[in-house]
Scaffold this active site. Structure first.
Site, PDB file in Angstrom:
ATOM      1  N   LEU A  10     -14.171  10.050   5.008  1.00 37.88           N
ATOM      2  CA  LEU A  10     -14.164   8.761   4.298  1.00 37.88           C
ATOM      3  C   LEU A  10     -13.735   7.615   5.216  1.00 37.88           C
ATOM      4  CD1 LEU A  10     -12.644   9.807   0.844  1.00 37.88           C
ATOM      5  CD2 LEU A  10     -15.035   9.679   1.523  1.00 37.88           C
ATOM      6  N   ILE A  35      -8.500  13.504   3.415  1.00 38.75           N
ATOM      7  CA  ILE A  35      -7.183  13.685   2.779  1.00 38.75           C
ATOM      8  C   ILE A  35      -7.136  13.008   1.409  1.00 38.75           C
ATOM      9  CG2 ILE A  35      -6.072  11.649   3.823  1.00 38.75           C
ATOM     10  CD1 ILE A  35      -3.611  13.625   4.287  1.00 38.75           C
ATOM     11  N   ARG A  36      -8.084  12.071   1.173  1.00 41.20           N
ATOM     12  CA  ARG A  36      -8.121  11.424  -0.151  1.00 41.20           C
ATOM     13  C   ARG A  36      -9.480  11.660  -0.804  1.00 41.20           C
ATOM     14  NH1 ARG A  36     -10.826   6.335   0.479  1.00 41.20           N
ATOM     15  NH2 ARG A  36     -11.123   5.926   2.692  1.00 41.20           N
ATOM     16  N   ASP A  50      -6.198  18.117   4.346  1.00 41.03           N
ATOM     17  CA  ASP A  50      -5.244  17.494   5.262  1.00 41.03           C
ATOM     18  C   ASP A  50      -5.424  18.221   6.598  1.00 41.03           C
ATOM     19  OD1 ASP A  50      -3.065  16.911   6.824  1.00 41.03           O
ATOM     20  OD2 ASP A  50      -1.572  17.204   5.233  1.00 41.03           O
ATOM     21  N   TYR A 139      -1.963   6.149  21.213  1.00 39.51           N
ATOM     22  CA  TYR A 139      -3.370   6.472  20.925  1.00 39.51           C
ATOM     23  C   TYR A 139      -4.070   6.940  22.209  1.00 39.51           C
ATOM     24  CZ  TYR A 139      -8.169   5.449  19.199  1.00 39.51           C
ATOM     25  OH  TYR A 139      -9.490   5.491  18.822  1.00 39.51           O
ATOM     26  N   LYS A 143      -5.718  10.473  23.176  1.00 36.77           N
ATOM     27  CA  LYS A 143      -7.132  10.596  23.527  1.00 36.77           C
ATOM     28  C   LYS A 143      -7.317  11.322  24.857  1.00 36.77           C
ATOM     29  CE  LYS A 143      -9.174   8.881  19.934  1.00 36.77           C
ATOM     30  NZ  LYS A 143      -9.806   9.830  18.995  1.00 36.77           N
TER      31      LYS A 143
HETATM   32  C1  AKB Z   1      -9.326   0.981  18.160  1.00 43.33           C
HETATM   33  O1  AKB Z   1      -9.422  -0.243  18.334  1.00 43.33           O
HETATM   34  O2  AKB Z   1      -8.261   1.591  18.074  1.00 43.33           O
HETATM   35  C2  AKB Z   1     -10.614   1.776  18.106  1.00 43.33           C
HETATM   36  C3  AKB Z   1     -10.988   2.294  19.442  1.00 43.33           C
HETATM   37  C4  AKB Z   1     -11.589   1.400  20.449  1.00 43.33           C
HETATM   38  O3  AKB Z   1     -10.794   3.446  19.705  1.00 43.33           O
HETATM   39  N1  AKB Z   1     -11.657   0.973  17.547  1.00 43.33           N
END
Ligand code: AKB
Length: 315
Positions: A10, A35-36, A50, A139, A143
């Site tokens: 989603l 999850i929803r 989840d 993030y 990654k």
């Molecule tokens: C974000 O801005 O976090 C994402 C990406 C570029 O991975 N859109």
């Protein structure tokens, strides 16, 4: 790819990926999970999941008889900075669970990486496929670790893992929520609703972007690609365009001449953007599996404004 289970169905990519996969492989062959619960009716099978619950993920994949898993559930860059520990647990825990399901059932596997996997010491222009990756965001750390894990599962267990590094993705269907590139989606909504937009990213900040139809096609093309041609397999650089905020504003002004742009920079998201490349080099994806993007900035703007106007009128 005959029976596909999708996590995060989603979300921004997931909600459109599901429709694309169902139109190409049959609605009954694509299991959407999230999850929803979906707000309205669904176009095919759906299960609550989840992704931190590996046992349930495995049970659902087995029950469905899946041969492919597309793991899309993840927290985006700005949200991950707000809650790094939660981001680690969700992004890495979910990915490990999905890889383990793929290993146990010998499935084909896809997960997206991101331009966020690069950092301030990465070359900023025409960023190569293979280069320095020392990201400074949670993030980005997730990654890079994810890219390495996917490579590891291929080399160690022979799992057919594949993936791309997506740039900012722009679409009129679902909002992204929690990313640094989100301004390039928000701007279209505000252009139609208010005729003006205040950007949280500063003028002059270049980032790679891509329109969602090109992103979805890239996923299918990579998954269908001849494995003997794949040198990299995971984390292919893909991009369609690179622009900074005043350029997307100028593109919108070609369709809405009175559109006004202002700036109120958010220091957190600006710092993230500053740490990412200006533009990445997609030549490995082009050479190894024929990656191609059809939309440039103006073509995307025209389509986006037309589709969004219809959507907003209907709601
Ligand atoms: C974000 O801005 O976090 C994402 C990406 C570029 O991975 N859109």
């Amino acid at each position: 790819m005959k029976k596909i289970i999708v996590t995060g169905a989603l979300g921004q990519i997931g909600s459109e990926l599901i429709e694309k996969l169902r139109s190409e492989y049959g609605a009954e062959n694509v299991l959407a999970t999230d999850i929803r619960k979906p707000d309205g009716a669904t176009s095919g099978p759906f299960e609550l999941l989840d992704v931190t619950d590996g046992k349930q993920m495995l049970e659902l994949a087995k029950k469905f008889g899946a041969d492919t898993i597309m793991h899309m559930a993840a927290l985006l860059s700005a949200k991950a900075e707000e809650n790094p520990l939660f981001a680690w647990n969700l992004n890495m825990g979910g990915l490990m669970n999905a890889l383990e399901v793929a290993r146990e059932m010998d499935m084909q596997f896809f997960t997206p990486s991101s331009i966020g996997a690069f950092g301030p010491s990465t070359p900023k222009q025409n960023t190569p496929q293979d280069t320095l990756q020392r990201p400074t965001t949670m993030y980005g750390v997730n990654k890079v670790a994810g890219e390495l894990l996917c490579d590891y599962y291929y080399h160690k267990f022979g799992i057919d893992t594949r993936g791309v590094r997506f740039p900012g993705l722009i679409s009129y269907v679902a909002q992204p929520g929690g990313g640094t590139t989100d301004y390039a989606v928000d701007i279209y909504y505000k252009a139609i609703e208010e005729g003006k937009y205040t950007s949280f990213i500063a003028e002059g900040t270049y980032m790679d972007m891509m329109y969602m139809p090109d992103a979805l096609q890239a996923i299918v093309d990579l998954m269908e690609a001849d494995p003997s041609k794949l040198v990299h397999r995971n984390a292919f650089n893909v991009t369609a365009m690179s622009f900074e905020p005043s350029q997307i504003a100028a593109s919108i002004q070609k369709c809405i001449p009175d559109f006004q742009m202002a700036y109120e920079v958010d220091p957190v998201r600006q710092a993230i953007a500053n740490s990412w490349p200006d533009n990445i080099d997609p030549s490995a994806a082009i050479e190894e599996w024929g990656f191609k993007a059809n939309y440039d900035l103006d073509a995307m703007t025209e389509d986006m404004l037309a589709k969004l106007k219809k959507k907003l009128k209907a709601s």
